[in-house]
Write an enzyme that holds these catalytic residues in place. Structure first.
Site, PDB file in Angstrom:
ATOM      1  N   CYS A 268       0.829  -1.214   0.000  1.00  0.00           N
ATOM      2  CA  CYS A 268       0.000   0.000   0.000  1.00  0.00           C
ATOM      3  C   CYS A 268       0.863   1.263   0.000  1.00  0.00           C
ATOM      4  CB  CYS A 268      -1.008  -0.047   1.143  1.00  0.00           C
ATOM      5  SG  CYS A 268      -2.328  -1.212   0.787  1.00  0.00           S
ATOM      6  N   HIS A 350      -3.738  -5.584   0.580  1.00  0.00           N
ATOM      7  CA  HIS A 350      -3.279  -6.191   1.830  1.00  0.00           C
ATOM      8  C   HIS A 350      -3.284  -7.711   1.754  1.00  0.00           C
ATOM      9  CE1 HIS A 350      -2.817  -2.719   4.536  1.00  0.00           C
ATOM     10  NE2 HIS A 350      -3.724  -2.164   3.748  1.00  0.00           N
ATOM     11  N   GLU A 352      -2.091  -9.758   3.923  1.00  0.00           N
ATOM     12  CA  GLU A 352      -2.387 -10.359   5.236  1.00  0.00           C
ATOM     13  C   GLU A 352      -3.883 -10.417   5.462  1.00  0.00           C
ATOM     14  OE1 GLU A 352      -3.387  -6.330   6.136  1.00  0.00           O
ATOM     15  OE2 GLU A 352      -1.810  -7.191   4.909  1.00  0.00           O
TER      16      GLU A 352
END
Length: 387
Positions: A268, A350, A352
């Site tokens: 990001c 993202h 994760e």
């Protein structure tokens, strides 16, 4: 129950919505954005990338599962306020420790419910994100509008340094931190990773650990010598809030880090900082990408991704030698970039993905493969006979 609407949402364009307040009886001013996720309100509210923002949740009801002590992405709420259609009157989950309203109250954070969030999101999509105020302390709409119109815009704000850790620390692996023995390093101890904290999420640190990384977290203000003093095998540039072009120190650091041969991975804001360090430019999106359901892809492969960003990389400004390896399939903005022939890459989402989806977790494995190859090359160089 209070049947009289007692809270206000005021946008910078003069639009006013009335609702009921919950959480803390206060006023909060920030950029009004929306998140399309159907779950994960706790992770969203504690994500440091929402610093300075009022979050509109498009899912019609929040609070069903309360708040637990395990799923925070940072120590406390990062957003300035919560905007929603409704809050569940009863929360039920075996891990619950607080209701959403009580937890917001404890942290001094205001929320407003009872709004037509579909109408609000349509307005934000048509007019773009703008500053606004959520107030539950009796302030008038006129006073709130004046305060909103004098508040700084998100462009030009370096918020990363305001959410970063002030001191370096080691991220401690939990007892069950390595989820799959196949992710353990092939040679010796864990990979030494230095993570630059521009607003890092705990979920990212946990996934780095789970892929065999021993992580040292440094402040956003760290310099090149401080990074290299830890002898990193890989360097991670984290997510974070604000305008990436305003993070001048982080861009200068990345420019030097990209000149060495260690793997570099950015997520990001970290991805945008890599692009800026290479000489590219970023721009503000019409209304941002925030949710758990954004498709990103390359030839023959699509990942459903979790996203939270209001800026993007301008592909026309990327220098030669930089490849765009993922596109956001909603608007064809840059979702991933890499340097040809070098172990340097970033993604604009993202992997994760707390609370999900997990299609993109393989990017962590790619980072560790780069470090493993470099480790093997170093072992080979040291074992070669010398003349």
């Amino acid at each position: 129950m209070n049947h009289q609407r007692d809270a206000l949402l005021v946008l910078a364009d003069g639009w006013v919505m009335e609702g009921w307040g919950f959480g803390a009886r206060t006023t909060a001013i920030g950029e009004v954005v929306f998140n399309t996720g159907m779950t994960g309100y706790q992770e969203v509210i504690t994500d440091p990338s929402y610093k300075g923002q009022l979050i509109t949740f498009t899912y019609p009801e929040l609070g069903n599962t309360g708040i637990n002590d395990q799923d925070h992405e940072s120590e406390r709420p990062a957003a300035r306020g919560v905007i929603c259609r409704e809050v569940a009157p009863v929360a039920s989950n075996w891990r619950q420790r607080h209701t959403l309203a009580d937890w917001l109250r404890r942290h001094g954070m205001v929320g407003i419910r009872g709004l037509d969030t579909r109408a609000l999101v349509r307005r934000l999509r048509e007019q773009g994100p703008m500053n606004g105020a959520v107030s539950w302390d009796g302030a008038s709409a006129a006073a709130l509008l004046q305060a909103v119109r004098t508040a700084p815009a998100m462009e030009g704000l370096d918020l990363a340094t305001t959410v970063s850790t002030p001191v370096a620390y080691q991220w401690q692996r939990a007892a069950d931190g390595v989820l799959d023995p196949r992710l353990q390093p092939a040679h010796g101890a864990g990979y030494r990773v230095v993570a630059i904290d521009f607003g890092i999420k705990r979920g990212i640190l946990q996934r780095l650990n789970s892929h065999g990384c021993d992580v040292t977290v440094l402040p956003a203000t760290a310099d090149y010598d401080q990074v290299m003093a830890h002898g990193p095998e890989g360097i991670f540039l984290s997510n974070g809030p604000g305008d990436p072009a305003a993070v001048h120190g982080g861009i200068a650091l990345a420019r030097r880090l990209l000149q060495q041969e260690r793997p570099v991975f950015g997520i990001c804001l970290g991805c945008q900082i890599i692009a800026l360090a290479l000489g590219a430019k970023t721009f503000k999106l019409a209304y941002g990408h925030r949710g758990l359901n954004h498709p990103c892809g390359a030839a023959g492969r699509v990942e459903i991704t979790s996203q939270n960003h209001g800026f993007a990389v301008d592909p026309d400004t990327l220098p030669d030698g930089v490849q765009v390896h993922r596109l956001n399939l909603n608007d064809c903005t840059v979702a991933g970039l890499e340097l040809e022939g070098r172990p340097i890459f970033g993604i604009q989402y993202h992997p994760e993905a707390s609370p999900g989806p997990h299609d993109a977790d393989h990017h962590f494995a790619r980072f560790t493969r780069f470090m493993e190859r470099r480790r093997q090359q170093s072992r080979s160089d040291h074992s070669s006979p010398k003349c």
